[in-house]
Design an enzyme around this catalytic site. Structure first.
Site, mmCIF file in Angstrom:
data_model
loop_
_atom_site.group_PDB
_atom_site.id
_atom_site.type_symbol
_atom_site.label_atom_id
_atom_site.label_comp_id
_atom_site.label_asym_id
_atom_site.label_seq_id
_atom_site.Cartn_x
_atom_site.Cartn_y
_atom_site.Cartn_z
ATOM 1 N N ASN A 13 0.896 -1.369 -0.050
ATOM 2 C CA ASN A 13 -0.111 -0.045 0.030
ATOM 3 C C ASN A 13 0.896 1.297 0.008
ATOM 4 O OD1 ASN A 13 -1.262 2.350 1.107
ATOM 5 N ND2 ASN A 13 -2.994 1.039 1.635
ATOM 6 N N ASP A 15 0.003 4.451 -0.133
ATOM 7 C CA ASP A 15 -0.885 5.716 0.049
ATOM 8 C C ASP A 15 0.204 6.822 0.948
ATOM 9 O OD1 ASP A 15 -3.178 4.516 -0.689
ATOM 10 O OD2 ASP A 15 -3.886 4.198 1.594
ATOM 11 N N HIS A 16 1.018 6.264 1.568
ATOM 12 C CA HIS A 16 2.000 7.130 2.414
ATOM 13 C C HIS A 16 3.218 8.028 1.738
ATOM 14 C CE1 HIS A 16 -0.902 6.764 5.573
ATOM 15 N NE2 HIS A 16 -0.660 5.601 5.699
ATOM 16 N N ARG A 24 3.360 18.936 1.222
ATOM 17 C CA ARG A 24 3.881 20.033 0.653
ATOM 18 C C ARG A 24 3.380 20.631 -0.770
ATOM 19 N NH1 ARG A 24 8.715 22.134 2.444
ATOM 20 N NH2 ARG A 24 8.711 22.201 4.689
ATOM 21 N N HIS A 49 -5.683 3.639 -1.511
ATOM 22 C CA HIS A 49 -7.083 3.836 -1.129
ATOM 23 C C HIS A 49 -7.102 5.260 -1.665
ATOM 24 C CE1 HIS A 49 -9.549 4.069 2.700
ATOM 25 N NE2 HIS A 49 -10.427 4.081 1.774
ATOM 26 N N ARG A 51 -9.580 7.750 -0.644
ATOM 27 C CA ARG A 51 -10.294 8.276 0.318
ATOM 28 C C ARG A 51 -11.404 9.425 -0.274
ATOM 29 N NH1 ARG A 51 -8.954 6.505 5.700
ATOM 30 N NH2 ARG A 51 -10.574 8.246 6.331
ATOM 31 N N ARG A 55 -7.114 12.639 1.174
ATOM 32 C CA ARG A 55 -6.162 13.255 1.772
ATOM 33 C C ARG A 55 -4.593 12.829 1.456
ATOM 34 N NH1 ARG A 55 -6.993 9.866 7.408
ATOM 35 N NH2 ARG A 55 -8.871 11.032 7.287
ATOM 36 N N HIS A 56 -4.653 11.569 0.799
ATOM 37 C CA HIS A 56 -3.451 11.161 0.007
ATOM 38 C C HIS A 56 -3.432 10.847 -1.351
ATOM 39 C CE1 HIS A 56 -4.965 7.326 1.438
ATOM 40 N NE2 HIS A 56 -4.637 7.652 2.755
ATOM 41 N N GLU A 76 -8.469 0.285 -2.750
ATOM 42 C CA GLU A 76 -9.367 0.259 -1.657
ATOM 43 C C GLU A 76 -10.371 1.284 -1.680
ATOM 44 O OE1 GLU A 76 -6.076 -1.176 1.394
ATOM 45 O OE2 GLU A 76 -6.821 0.693 1.694
ATOM 46 N N THR A 106 -6.841 6.421 10.099
ATOM 47 C CA THR A 106 -6.696 5.211 8.972
ATOM 48 C C THR A 106 -7.953 4.463 9.310
ATOM 49 O OG1 THR A 106 -5.188 3.242 8.231
ATOM 50 C CG2 THR A 106 -5.178 3.859 10.595
ATOM 51 N N THR A 107 -7.990 3.605 8.439
ATOM 52 C CA THR A 107 -9.182 2.414 8.508
ATOM 53 C C THR A 107 -9.340 1.876 9.704
ATOM 54 O OG1 THR A 107 -8.663 2.020 5.926
ATOM 55 C CG2 THR A 107 -10.667 0.626 7.269
ATOM 56 N N GLU A 157 -10.617 -9.773 3.120
ATOM 57 C CA GLU A 157 -9.236 -9.382 3.875
ATOM 58 C C GLU A 157 -9.797 -9.220 5.323
ATOM 59 O OE1 GLU A 157 -6.830 -6.347 1.893
ATOM 60 O OE2 GLU A 157 -6.262 -5.604 3.757
ATOM 61 N N HIS A 196 -3.418 -4.775 7.613
ATOM 62 C CA HIS A 196 -3.497 -3.477 8.538
ATOM 63 C C HIS A 196 -2.663 -3.677 9.775
ATOM 64 C CE1 HIS A 196 -5.080 0.094 10.261
ATOM 65 N NE2 HIS A 196 -5.873 0.100 9.140
ATOM 66 N N GLY A 197 -1.875 -2.627 10.150
ATOM 67 C CA GLY A 197 -0.803 -2.734 11.113
ATOM 68 C C GLY A 197 0.320 -3.726 11.030
ATOM 69 N N GLY A 218 1.278 -1.423 4.193
ATOM 70 C CA GLY A 218 1.714 -0.276 3.866
ATOM 71 C C GLY A 218 2.797 0.538 4.663
ATOM 72 N N HIS A 219 2.161 1.147 6.022
ATOM 73 C CA HIS A 219 2.874 2.104 6.684
ATOM 74 C C HIS A 219 4.009 1.666 7.243
ATOM 75 C CE1 HIS A 219 3.305 4.496 10.583
ATOM 76 N NE2 HIS A 219 2.808 5.386 9.508
HETATM 77 N N1 PXP Z 1 -5.640 -3.247 4.084
HETATM 78 C C1 PXP Z 1 -6.712 -2.389 4.179
HETATM 79 C C2 PXP Z 1 -8.148 -2.458 3.720
HETATM 80 C C3 PXP Z 1 -6.403 -0.867 4.579
HETATM 81 O O1 PXP Z 1 -7.619 -0.236 4.514
HETATM 82 C C4 PXP Z 1 -4.940 -0.680 4.640
HETATM 83 C C5 PXP Z 1 -4.730 0.726 5.063
HETATM 84 O O2 PXP Z 1 -5.191 1.699 4.148
HETATM 85 C C6 PXP Z 1 -4.019 -1.645 4.745
HETATM 86 C C7 PXP Z 1 -4.403 -2.830 4.323
HETATM 87 C C8 PXP Z 1 -2.687 -1.175 5.157
HETATM 88 O O3 PXP Z 1 -2.478 -1.126 6.457
HETATM 89 P P1 PXP Z 1 -1.138 -0.344 6.776
HETATM 90 O O4 PXP Z 1 -0.914 0.907 6.329
HETATM 91 O O5 PXP Z 1 -1.272 -0.362 8.439
HETATM 92 O O6 PXP Z 1 -0.110 -1.521 6.702
#
Ligand code: PXP
Length: 248
Positions: A13, A15-16, A24, A49, A51, A55-56, A76, A106-107, A157, A196-197, A218-219
């Site tokens: 992911n 996004d970040h 910026r 994602h 959104r 935001r990103h 997403e 976040t979600t 998921e 996630h996480g 992602g993060h």
């Molecule tokens: N899966 C889903 C459905 C999510 O919404 C996200 C965050 O956008 C992720 C995975 C990735 O999560 P993380 O950035 O915490 O790894």
């Protein structure tokens, strides 16, 4: 690519990367460059994602990534008319339907497939009619998984956020919930992904669950990329997943 992670695929992911750019309003860091490096490093999917608050990821990012990447695009999105219509125009390979609240960081948590059944079923049908493979982001709950066949999505998921945010016995209990939910969904013929996480410490136990097919992360990868670059950060996560599958 399957062999790289022993049947377990990685969706990164990104996004970040866009979060940094939007902070910026610059044109860098380039999202497409990140996507290419992630693919080259061995990830099977690029996950983004779009959104509601933009935001990103921006709309133009989604179209550009769709056009230029070689592998799978996993988009997403919330189950709103706006997002579903965009998805049906962009035609990602996969669409992961997620809950979305404007004020959240976040979600947070999975979809309410019981309370929001009609809305999620409608979105799933529209996406499926456009040959988009739908996955539903849900809690590791048997009650929720039981409703998935009626909604008609072939993939879920599982939300690993609670697992990621706890420790000790509480984390072990949540891991057990994820294992049982995975086995139950698999027995219904539903493909199981998770995310996630997940980070460089907690991914191994999830990657060891044999029925899980894909992790979306992602993060932690983007954070590590600040120090080692996105290619190395992706390869290191793939290695963790591979070692977990080989029981190392
Ligand atoms: N899966 C889903 C459905 C999510 O919404 C996200 C965050 O956008 C992720 C995975 C990735 O999560 P993380 O950035 O915490 O790894």
């Amino acid at each position: 690519m399957d062999q790289q992670t022993s049947g377990l695929e990685l969706g990164v992911n990104i996004d970040h990367i866009a979060t940094l750019r939007q902070a910026r309003g610059t044109s860098y860091p380039d999202l497409l460059e990140a996507a290419f490096l992630v693919e080259e490093a061995g990830a099977e999917a690029i996950t983004i994602h779009l959104r509601e608050d933009r935001r990103h990821i921006q709309d133009a990012d989604v179209y550009a990534i769709r056009k230029h990447i070689k592998g799978r695009l996993n988009l997403e999105l919330a189950a709103t008319d706006e997002m579903v219509n965009i998805a049906c125009d962009v035609l990602p390979d996969d669409a992961c339907v997620v809950p979305e609240k404007r004020e959240e960081l976040t979600t947070e948590g999975g979809l309410d497939v019981i309370g929001q059944f009609d809305r999620i079923q409608k979105a799933t049908r529209q996406l499926t009619n456009n040959d988009i493979c739908v996955s539903l982001f849900i809690e590791p709950s048997i009650e929720h998984i039981k409703r998935v066949p009626d909604i008609g999505a072939p993939i879920i998921e599982l939300h690993t956020g609670t697992y990621a945010n706890t420790s000790g016995k509480e984390q072990q209990r949540e891991l057990q919930r994820i294992i049982e939910a995975t086995e139950f969904a698999h027995s219904l013929g539903i493909q199981v992904n998770a995310g996630h996480g997940l980070d460089y410490e907690n991914t191994t136990a999830i990657a060891r669950i044999p029925e899980i097919r894909e992790l979306n992360i992602g993060h932690s990868i983007v954070s590590r990329a600040v120090f080692v670059g996105i290619s190395r950060a992706t390869r290191q996560m793939i290695e963790i997943m591979q070692n977990a599958r080989e029981n190392k």
